[in-house]
Each structure stands twice: as C-alpha cells, then as structure tokens.
Scaffold this active site. Sequence first.
Site, PDB file in Angstrom:
ATOM      1  N   HIS A 152       4.328   3.103  -8.288  1.00  0.00           N
ATOM      2  CA  HIS A 152       5.439   4.177  -8.344  1.00  0.00           C
ATOM      3  C   HIS A 152       5.026   5.283  -7.175  1.00  0.00           C
ATOM      4  O   HIS A 152       5.183   6.348  -7.576  1.00  0.00           O
ATOM      5  CB  HIS A 152       5.943   4.419  -9.548  1.00  0.00           C
TER       6      HIS A 152
ATOM      7  N   ASP B 291       7.505   2.426 -15.608  1.00  0.00           N
ATOM      8  CA  ASP B 291       8.549   1.498 -15.887  1.00  0.00           C
ATOM      9  C   ASP B 291       8.664   1.110 -17.359  1.00  0.00           C
ATOM     10  O   ASP B 291       9.610   0.547 -17.932  1.00  0.00           O
ATOM     11  CB  ASP B 291       8.893   0.306 -15.263  1.00  0.00           C
TER      12      ASP B 291
ATOM     13  N   HIS C 122      13.650   3.733  -6.731  1.00  0.00           N
ATOM     14  CA  HIS C 122      12.382   3.241  -7.193  1.00  0.00           C
ATOM     15  C   HIS C 122      11.301   4.520  -6.934  1.00  0.00           C
ATOM     16  O   HIS C 122      11.299   4.716  -5.695  1.00  0.00           O
ATOM     17  CB  HIS C 122      12.049   2.119  -6.479  1.00  0.00           C
TER      18      HIS C 122
ATOM     19  N   GLU D 142      13.758   8.391 -11.633  1.00  0.00           N
ATOM     20  CA  GLU D 142      12.395   8.229 -12.318  1.00  0.00           C
ATOM     21  C   GLU D 142      11.516   9.306 -12.127  1.00  0.00           C
ATOM     22  O   GLU D 142      10.809   9.746 -13.276  1.00  0.00           O
ATOM     23  CB  GLU D 142      11.571   6.864 -11.652  1.00  0.00           C
TER      24      GLU D 142
END
Length: 273
Positions: free
Chosen positions: A34, A43, A173, A178
């Site tokens: 990531h 995740d 992503h 995130e």
Amino acid sequence: MLGPMMETMTWPEVKQAVSVGYVPVWPIGATEQHGPHLPLGTDVILPLEVARAAAREIKIVIPPPLKFGFKSKALSGGGQGFPGTTSLDGETLIGVVRDIVSELGRHGFRQLVVLNWHMENRNFVWEGIDQARLRGRLDGVKVMSIDGLTGAFRQDELAWLFEEGFRGWDIEHAALVETSLMLAMRPELVRADRIADDASEVHPWYDLIPEPPSHVPPSGVLSRASAASREKGERLRLMMVAKLVDALRTEFNTPNQTVDPAHDGGRAPLVVD
Ligand SMILES: [Zn+2]
C-alpha cells in the site's frame, strides 16, 4: 457485552452470543503493498476497525480476520511485483471462505456478514459463500456479502470526499480514502512523511497479462494520497460505521449493544497487531 473478538472469547461466551442474536462480522482483506506510507495489512486493518467500532452500537462478534487475499492486479492494487505482497490462488480463497462461513453456520449463527475490503477478492468470496450454500451447510442461514463499504456512498458524499472529482474506486489504492482512514484509526502505522501522489503511466480500460511496467506505478500508490487528512478519515469512519450498522439493523434486526462502561468497548489487544 461479549467479545467482540471471537479469538479472545470462550466457548460458553460464543454459545451465549448465538443465543442472544449476536451477528458475526468477518473481515477479509489482503497482505498487499500500500505504497511507501501504509502497512501491508491495510486492507484487513480497516474493515476490522470499522467492525470494532460498529460492535459498540450493535451486537457483533468478529471472527479472526482473513489476512490473505487474492492476487493484486496492476491497475487496482499495483500488481504482484512488490516485496511483501503475499497472496492466495483463487481456488484457495474460495475454499477458505467456504469452510469458515460453514463453520460459523454450524455454531448456530443464523445471520452472517462477510466484510471484504480487497477489491480483487470479490467473486472468490461470493463463490465461497455460494459453495457452502450449495453443500447444504448454510441451511437457514442468511449471509450478507459486503465488498468494501465505499459502495454505499451516494453521489453527494463522493463529491464532498473528492473535491477534484471522483475518478473510480479502482485507483483508490493507498490513496485518499485508505490513507485518511488509517490516519484516523491507526495513525501510528502511517509513515506520514512518505505520503506522496503517484499513478500508473497509462491506465487503459483493459488488463494485460503479464502486466507491462507502464501499468504499475513505481511507488504502488495509484492516485492522490496527498489529499488525505485525518479529518476526512474521521468523517469517513463515522459514515462507514453508520452504513454498516444500518445494513445490519435493516436486514438482520441486529440487537443494540449495551456497552458496559467498565468494558474496554472493543479496544482489547488484537492479534492483528
Ligand atoms: Zn487497500
């Protein structure tokens, strides 16, 4: 309050949880790069933290999260070329999902939620649940399959989040969503000084196998991570928890939680750490 982490519960507590209508919410993620600023477990950490927060409001137990997922695709996860990305074949993932949901059904839970965060897992998770059903191991059990809570966001919510315009969840992503959520929920795991924007050189509407280097951004970040903030993460966290709680109340009539102030409210030590 029972749990919410199943791995720290005893069997009589699980038996009691079944009898009073607790709903298992099983987080599924991946061990996947990531970018240089977020951990490989992003995740699985994110759905776990959302589930833990929801467990303060409604009666949820959280089975041990699945920390591995299907392979990373270049245009939605950076591909398999980054050290640390550790993945399952599709058939393995199907089998694990099939066996675990079957086991939860065998314990007596009549309602289950599978909370998947890693995009590439989607149809394999569905297939695992369906194979369990076809084998008669989910008779009388209702299953909710969630592929990332982002799918629940309305247009006006997306407009607030992506001030410069929403360009698709596939490139989110290690980017705005995130990074913001990690800044809000697990800030100690974010290498804040390494947050940077990146993108693949080209982003066609099709995939190629093998993946050409032009599809893989050097950092593993697929779009804008620098637009992330702790404030956005806090608001996103509240929205996601509310959407999850609402879905469980609507479909399963999940009982409210009565949090004992003496209880840590789900902040017990986690094996995921
Ligand atoms: Zn991710």
